[in-house]
Every structure is written in C-alpha cells, then in structure tokens.
Design a protein around this motif. Structure first.
Motif, short mmCIF file in Angstrom:
data_model
loop_
_atom_site.label_atom_id
_atom_site.label_comp_id
_atom_site.label_asym_id
_atom_site.label_seq_id
_atom_site.Cartn_x
_atom_site.Cartn_y
_atom_site.Cartn_z
N THR A 137 0.81 -1.21 0.00
CA THR A 137 0.00 0.00 0.00
C THR A 137 0.85 1.27 0.00
OG1 THR A 137 -0.16 -0.11 2.41
CG2 THR A 137 -1.93 -1.16 1.14
N HIS A 138 2.11 1.16 0.36
CA HIS A 138 3.00 2.34 0.41
C HIS A 138 3.65 2.64 -0.95
CE1 HIS A 138 5.55 -1.15 1.11
NE2 HIS A 138 6.61 -0.41 0.81
N GLN A 139 3.36 1.87 -1.96
CA GLN A 139 3.76 2.09 -3.35
C GLN A 139 5.28 2.19 -3.56
OE1 GLN A 139 1.37 5.56 -4.29
NE2 GLN A 139 -0.30 4.27 -4.97
N PRO A 140 6.01 1.10 -3.28
CA PRO A 140 7.45 1.12 -3.57
C PRO A 140 7.68 1.21 -5.08
CG PRO A 140 6.71 -1.10 -2.99
CD PRO A 140 5.55 -0.18 -2.76
N ALA A 141 8.89 1.58 -5.46
CA ALA A 141 9.25 1.58 -6.88
C ALA A 141 9.07 0.16 -7.41
CB ALA A 141 10.69 2.04 -7.05
N ARG A 142 8.67 0.05 -8.69
CA ARG A 142 8.39 -1.29 -9.21
C ARG A 142 8.70 -1.37 -10.70
NH1 ARG A 142 2.34 -3.46 -9.14
NH2 ARG A 142 2.26 -2.64 -11.26
N THR A 143 9.21 -2.52 -11.09
CA THR A 143 9.39 -2.87 -12.50
C THR A 143 8.64 -4.16 -12.72
OG1 THR A 143 11.59 -1.87 -12.50
CG2 THR A 143 11.08 -3.42 -14.28
N THR A 144 7.85 -4.22 -13.80
CA THR A 144 7.10 -5.43 -14.13
C THR A 144 7.33 -5.75 -15.60
OG1 THR A 144 5.39 -4.80 -12.54
CG2 THR A 144 4.82 -6.51 -14.14
N PHE A 145 7.66 -6.99 -15.88
CA PHE A 145 7.81 -7.42 -17.27
C PHE A 145 7.44 -8.88 -17.39
CE2 PHE A 145 11.91 -7.81 -15.18
CZ PHE A 145 12.39 -9.03 -15.58
N ALA A 146 7.33 -9.36 -18.60
CA ALA A 146 6.98 -10.76 -18.85
C ALA A 146 8.18 -11.49 -19.45
CB ALA A 146 5.78 -10.85 -19.78
N ALA A 147 8.30 -12.74 -19.08
CA ALA A 147 9.36 -13.61 -19.61
C ALA A 147 8.85 -15.04 -19.58
CB ALA A 147 10.63 -13.49 -18.78
N SER A 148 9.20 -15.79 -20.56
CA SER A 148 8.78 -17.20 -20.56
C SER A 148 9.80 -18.04 -19.80
CB SER A 148 8.62 -17.71 -21.98
OG SER A 148 9.86 -17.65 -22.66
N GLY A 149 9.34 -19.15 -19.29
CA GLY A 149 10.25 -20.10 -18.67
C GLY A 149 10.69 -19.78 -17.26
N LEU A 150 9.78 -19.42 -16.37
CA LEU A 150 10.13 -19.20 -14.98
C LEU A 150 10.36 -20.56 -14.29
CD1 LEU A 150 7.60 -16.39 -14.02
CD2 LEU A 150 9.99 -16.14 -14.67
N ALA A 151 11.09 -20.54 -13.18
CA ALA A 151 11.38 -21.76 -12.42
C ALA A 151 10.08 -22.48 -12.09
CB ALA A 151 12.14 -21.42 -11.15
N LYS A 152 10.11 -23.80 -12.18
CA LYS A 152 8.97 -24.68 -11.87
C LYS A 152 7.72 -24.35 -12.68
CE LYS A 152 10.08 -26.79 -7.56
NZ LYS A 152 9.78 -28.19 -7.70
N ASP A 153 7.91 -23.69 -13.81
CA ASP A 153 6.80 -23.27 -14.67
C ASP A 153 5.84 -22.35 -13.93
OD1 ASP A 153 5.70 -23.19 -17.24
OD2 ASP A 153 4.25 -24.76 -16.75
N ALA A 154 6.38 -21.52 -13.04
CA ALA A 154 5.58 -20.58 -12.26
C ALA A 154 4.96 -19.51 -13.17
CB ALA A 154 6.44 -19.92 -11.19
N GLN A 155 3.89 -18.92 -12.69
CA GLN A 155 3.24 -17.82 -13.39
C GLN A 155 3.85 -16.47 -13.05
OE1 GLN A 155 0.60 -18.58 -15.63
NE2 GLN A 155 1.49 -20.57 -15.16
N ILE A 156 4.58 -16.41 -11.91
CA ILE A 156 5.10 -15.13 -11.43
C ILE A 156 6.34 -15.38 -10.57
CG2 ILE A 156 3.60 -15.15 -9.38
CD1 ILE A 156 3.38 -12.07 -9.73
N GLU A 157 7.25 -14.43 -10.59
CA GLU A 157 8.38 -14.38 -9.66
C GLU A 157 8.52 -12.93 -9.22
OE1 GLU A 157 13.11 -15.51 -9.23
OE2 GLU A 157 11.96 -16.34 -10.89
N ILE A 158 8.75 -12.74 -7.93
CA ILE A 158 8.86 -11.39 -7.36
C ILE A 158 10.13 -11.31 -6.52
CG2 ILE A 158 7.78 -9.61 -5.91
CD1 ILE A 158 5.09 -11.08 -6.34
N GLU A 159 10.91 -10.26 -6.73
CA GLU A 159 12.06 -10.00 -5.87
C GLU A 159 11.95 -8.58 -5.33
OE1 GLU A 159 15.62 -10.46 -8.33
OE2 GLU A 159 15.68 -8.30 -8.58
#
Length: 144
Positions: free
Chosen positions: A117-139
């Motif tokens: 809710t505090h709105q940190p800076a963010r980058t979002t993009f798409a890439a194929s082939g995440l670990a374990k065929d996941a739909q999302i990864e967040i760091e």
C-alpha cells in the motif's frame, strides 16, 4: 521513472561508500540449504531478496489456481524472509515482478496493491520459462 533513478543512485552510493561487509543469508528451509544463492543478502541496512515464486515451501510445490494464488504465495514467502531478518513489507523500497504472461498483469496487480500500500518503486515485465513453470516471480529490496 524518477523513483527508480533515485533509488539506483541511493543504492549505488551506499554500496560504494559504506564499509559494512555483506552478509549472505541461506534459506531457513533445509530443502534449500544447498541452493547456489542466498535467500537474502544484507548490506549497509538494505536487504536484497532473491526472487520468490508461488511455491509452498512445506510441500515444495506451486500452489494451485494460477496467477492470483501464486501471487499471494510469492508475497507471503517474501514476508516470511523479511520477518526473519527484522523487516517487513512496509520496508520494501523496490519490487521487480516477472510474469509468465503479461496478460496476467491486472489479476496480479489486484493482489499486489493490497500488500504494498506504500507504493514502492516497481518494475514489471513478462518472460517465458520461470522456475517450476511458475506464473510469477517477485524479488524485492527492503530496508531494515
């Protein structure tokens, strides 16, 4: 864009001018003890977390249901690592999100905004082939 540039300048300055040696924190899960990366690296008051997917670490499986439950689980995994290192989601200053399919952006974002809710800076993009065929990864990068 300005937030990202300022954040990068701040992190670069601190990392180049501060003398504290980084601490590399292995996972608290025995199954991940031999992973070739740290769950978190602590340096000069910052926590740099490795990416988290929507995996239930007790079962070592992705949660069922697609992008919404995987997003919730990935954020819970982040919350758990942050708490182990005396921080929390409110201290996150930068988020990087990788989606398997950019069409999932709106569904992911509906979950995301309830936790950051505090709105940190963010980058979002798409890439194929995440670990374990996941739909999302967040760091994240957080302060202590």
């Amino acid at each position: 864009m300005k937030k990202n540039v300022l954040l990068l300048i701040l992190v670069s300055f601190c990392l180049s001018s501060c003398k504290e040696s980084p601490q590399f924190h292995k996972s608290h899960y025995p199954e991940k003890a031999e992973a070739p990366f740290s769950d978190a690296v602590e340096a000069n008051g910052f926590l740099f977390l490795s990416g988290q997917i929507g995996m239930d670490h007790n079962t070592r499986e992705l949660v069922d249901g697609g992008i919404v439950p995987e997003t919730k689980q990935a954020i819970e995994n982040i919350r758990e690592v942050l708490e182990l290192h005396d921080s929390d989601l409110s201290q996150v200053i930068k988020v990087s999100v990788i989606l398997k399919d950019i069409k999932d952006f709106n569904a992911f974002n509906k979950v995301y905004v309830t936790h950051f809710t505090h709105q940190p800076a963010r980058t979002t993009f798409a890439a194929s082939g995440l670990a374990k065929d996941a739909q999302i990864e967040i760091e994240v990068v957080a302060v202590k």
